[in-house]
Design a protein around this motif. Structure first.
Motif, PDB file in Angstrom:
ATOM      1  N   UNK A  63      44.043 -93.534 -63.726  1.00 30.51           N
ATOM      2  CA  UNK A  63      44.185 -94.930 -64.123  1.00 30.51           C
ATOM      3  C   UNK A  63      43.257 -95.268 -65.278  1.00 30.51           C
ATOM      4  N   UNK A  64      41.998 -94.866 -65.170  1.00 28.91           N
ATOM      5  CA  UNK A  64      41.012 -95.184 -66.209  1.00 28.91           C
ATOM      6  C   UNK A  64      41.374 -94.510 -67.525  1.00 28.91           C
ATOM      7  N   UNK A  65      41.827 -93.269 -67.461  1.00 31.58           N
ATOM      8  CA  UNK A  65      42.157 -92.535 -68.679  1.00 31.58           C
ATOM      9  C   UNK A  65      43.490 -92.983 -69.286  1.00 31.58           C
ATOM     10  N   UNK A  66      44.297 -93.714 -68.531  1.00 33.22           N
ATOM     11  CA  UNK A  66      45.602 -94.155 -69.014  1.00 33.22           C
ATOM     12  C   UNK A  66      46.669 -93.087 -68.893  1.00 33.22           C
ATOM     13  N   UNK A  67      46.345 -91.978 -68.206  1.00 34.37           N
ATOM     14  CA  UNK A  67      47.314 -90.892 -68.041  1.00 34.37           C
ATOM     15  C   UNK A  67      48.484 -91.300 -67.152  1.00 34.37           C
ATOM     16  N   UNK A  68      48.255 -92.172 -66.202  1.00 36.93           N
ATOM     17  CA  UNK A  68      49.325 -92.643 -65.351  1.00 36.93           C
ATOM     18  C   UNK A  68      49.205 -92.179 -63.917  1.00 36.93           C
ATOM     19  N   UNK A  69      50.346 -92.077 -63.284  1.00 36.80           N
ATOM     20  CA  UNK A  69      50.447 -91.740 -61.868  1.00 36.80           C
ATOM     21  C   UNK A  69      51.404 -90.580 -61.697  1.00 36.80           C
ATOM     22  N   UNK A  71      54.450 -88.455 -60.307  1.00 38.74           N
ATOM     23  CA  UNK A  71      55.770 -88.915 -59.843  1.00 38.74           C
ATOM     24  C   UNK A  71      55.821 -88.994 -58.319  1.00 38.74           C
ATOM     25  N   UNK A  72      55.220 -88.028 -57.636  1.00 44.71           N
ATOM     26  CA  UNK A  72      55.215 -88.059 -56.167  1.00 44.71           C
ATOM     27  C   UNK A  72      54.476 -89.285 -55.647  1.00 44.71           C
ATOM     28  N   UNK A  73      53.380 -89.635 -56.284  1.00 47.77           N
ATOM     29  CA  UNK A  73      52.614 -90.805 -55.848  1.00 47.77           C
ATOM     30  C   UNK A  73      53.425 -92.078 -56.037  1.00 47.77           C
ATOM     31  N   UNK A  74      54.133 -92.177 -57.148  1.00 45.24           N
ATOM     32  CA  UNK A  74      54.999 -93.334 -57.357  1.00 45.24           C
ATOM     33  C   UNK A  74      56.066 -93.411 -56.267  1.00 45.24           C
ATOM     34  N   UNK A  75      56.671 -92.269 -55.984  1.00 41.49           N
ATOM     35  CA  UNK A  75      57.715 -92.224 -54.963  1.00 41.49           C
ATOM     36  C   UNK A  75      57.168 -92.617 -53.600  1.00 41.49           C
ATOM     37  N   UNK A  76      56.034 -92.015 -53.212  1.00 37.75           N
ATOM     38  CA  UNK A  76      55.430 -92.330 -51.917  1.00 37.75           C
ATOM     39  C   UNK A  76      55.056 -93.803 -51.834  1.00 37.75           C
ATOM     40  N   UNK A  77      54.517 -94.338 -52.917  1.00 39.86           N
ATOM     41  CA  UNK A  77      54.109 -95.745 -52.920  1.00 39.86           C
ATOM     42  C   UNK A  77      55.301 -96.661 -52.686  1.00 39.86           C
ATOM     43  N   UNK A  78      56.365 -96.422 -53.415  1.00 41.57           N
ATOM     44  CA  UNK A  78      57.547 -97.276 -53.282  1.00 41.57           C
ATOM     45  C   UNK A  78      58.245 -97.083 -51.937  1.00 41.57           C
ATOM     46  N   UNK A  79      58.300 -95.841 -51.462  1.00 41.42           N
ATOM     47  CA  UNK A  79      58.938 -95.592 -50.166  1.00 41.42           C
ATOM     48  C   UNK A  79      58.128 -96.155 -49.005  1.00 41.42           C
ATOM     49  N   UNK A  80      56.852 -96.312 -49.187  1.00 39.13           N
ATOM     50  CA  UNK A  80      56.019 -96.908 -48.151  1.00 39.13           C
ATOM     51  C   UNK A  80      56.007 -98.437 -48.267  1.00 39.13           C
ATOM     52  N   UNK A  81      55.979 -98.934 -49.504  1.00 35.55           N
ATOM     53  CA  UNK A  81      55.863-100.372 -49.719  1.00 35.55           C
ATOM     54  C   UNK A  81      57.123-101.122 -49.288  1.00 35.55           C
ATOM     55  N   UNK A  82      58.312-100.652 -49.704  1.00 35.85           N
ATOM     56  CA  UNK A  82      59.525-101.422 -49.455  1.00 35.85           C
ATOM     57  C   UNK A  82      59.851-101.597 -47.975  1.00 35.85           C
ATOM     58  N   UNK A 115      55.551 -99.847 -66.223  1.00 32.56           N
ATOM     59  CA  UNK A 115      54.294-100.016 -66.956  1.00 32.56           C
ATOM     60  C   UNK A 115      53.330 -98.835 -66.836  1.00 32.56           C
ATOM     61  N   UNK A 116      53.310 -98.170 -65.706  1.00 32.36           N
ATOM     62  CA  UNK A 116      52.399 -97.043 -65.522  1.00 32.36           C
ATOM     63  C   UNK A 116      53.107 -95.762 -65.945  1.00 32.36           C
ATOM     64  N   UNK A 117      52.515 -94.993 -66.869  1.00 29.56           N
ATOM     65  CA  UNK A 117      53.144 -93.730 -67.264  1.00 29.56           C
ATOM     66  C   UNK A 117      53.234 -92.768 -66.078  1.00 29.56           C
ATOM     67  N   UNK A 118      54.212 -91.881 -66.136  1.00 30.13           N
ATOM     68  CA  UNK A 118      54.399 -90.895 -65.067  1.00 30.13           C
ATOM     69  C   UNK A 118      53.802 -89.565 -65.491  1.00 30.13           C
ATOM     70  N   UNK A 119      52.906 -89.042 -64.664  1.00 31.66           N
ATOM     71  CA  UNK A 119      52.337 -87.711 -64.890  1.00 31.66           C
ATOM     72  C   UNK A 119      53.328 -86.689 -64.371  1.00 31.66           C
ATOM     73  N   UNK A 120      53.745 -85.791 -65.213  1.00 32.84           N
ATOM     74  CA  UNK A 120      54.707 -84.784 -64.773  1.00 32.84           C
ATOM     75  C   UNK A 120      54.052 -83.433 -64.554  1.00 32.84           C
TER      76      UNK A 120
END
Length: 130
Positions: A63-69, A71-82, A115-120
């Motif tokens: 987050x601090x470096x601006x590299x992003x998140x 893809x798995x973390x994005x998926x887990x976050x959304x699958x847990x949040x919704x 808004x958050x870039x995806x780290x691949x």
């Protein structure tokens, strides 16, 4: 004395950040960033612990470096949040509150997906422990 105030605030922020992993309306990253800032002023030991933590530290770096998140973390976050948001909407009878919950979930989803870039190339933090 201020050193202890910063350490205490850092501990509180880490606790709230960890709770935010499980509670959909409590943000995780802002509390972890706050904790990192408090620890930086109060204790090198706790700051190093948080930054080098195998699960939490990588997200702070990304987050601090601006590299992003990752893809798995994005998926887990959304699958847990919704499901948590939808379950909360089912529990609440007030339509205004339901609308607010859905609006917050849509806003967070937009922020995470757009808004958050995806780290691949980076592995999910728990995969780096090996």
């Amino acid at each position: 004395m201020w050193r202890w105030v910063y350490i205490g605030a850092g501990h509180l922020a880490v606790g709230l950040g960890v709770l935010g992993i499980f509670l959909p309306l409590l943000p995780t990253t802002p509390f972890l960033l706050l904790a990192a800032g408090c620890y930086a002023k109060g204790s090198d030991k706790f700051h190093d612990w948080l930054i080098n933590h195998p699960h939490l530290g990588n997200y702070i770096h990304y987050y601090i470096s601006g590299e992003g998140m990752p893809a798995k973390a994005k998926t887990y976050t959304l699958l847990l949040m919704w499901p948590c948001i939808l379950f909360s909407c089912w529990l609440v009878s007030n339509w205004l509150l339901k609308g607010l919950l859905i609006t917050i979930a849509c806003s967070v989803s937009y922020y995470i997906l757009i808004k958050i870039p995806t780290l691949k190339t980076q592995p999910f933090p728990s995969e780096q422990i090996k």
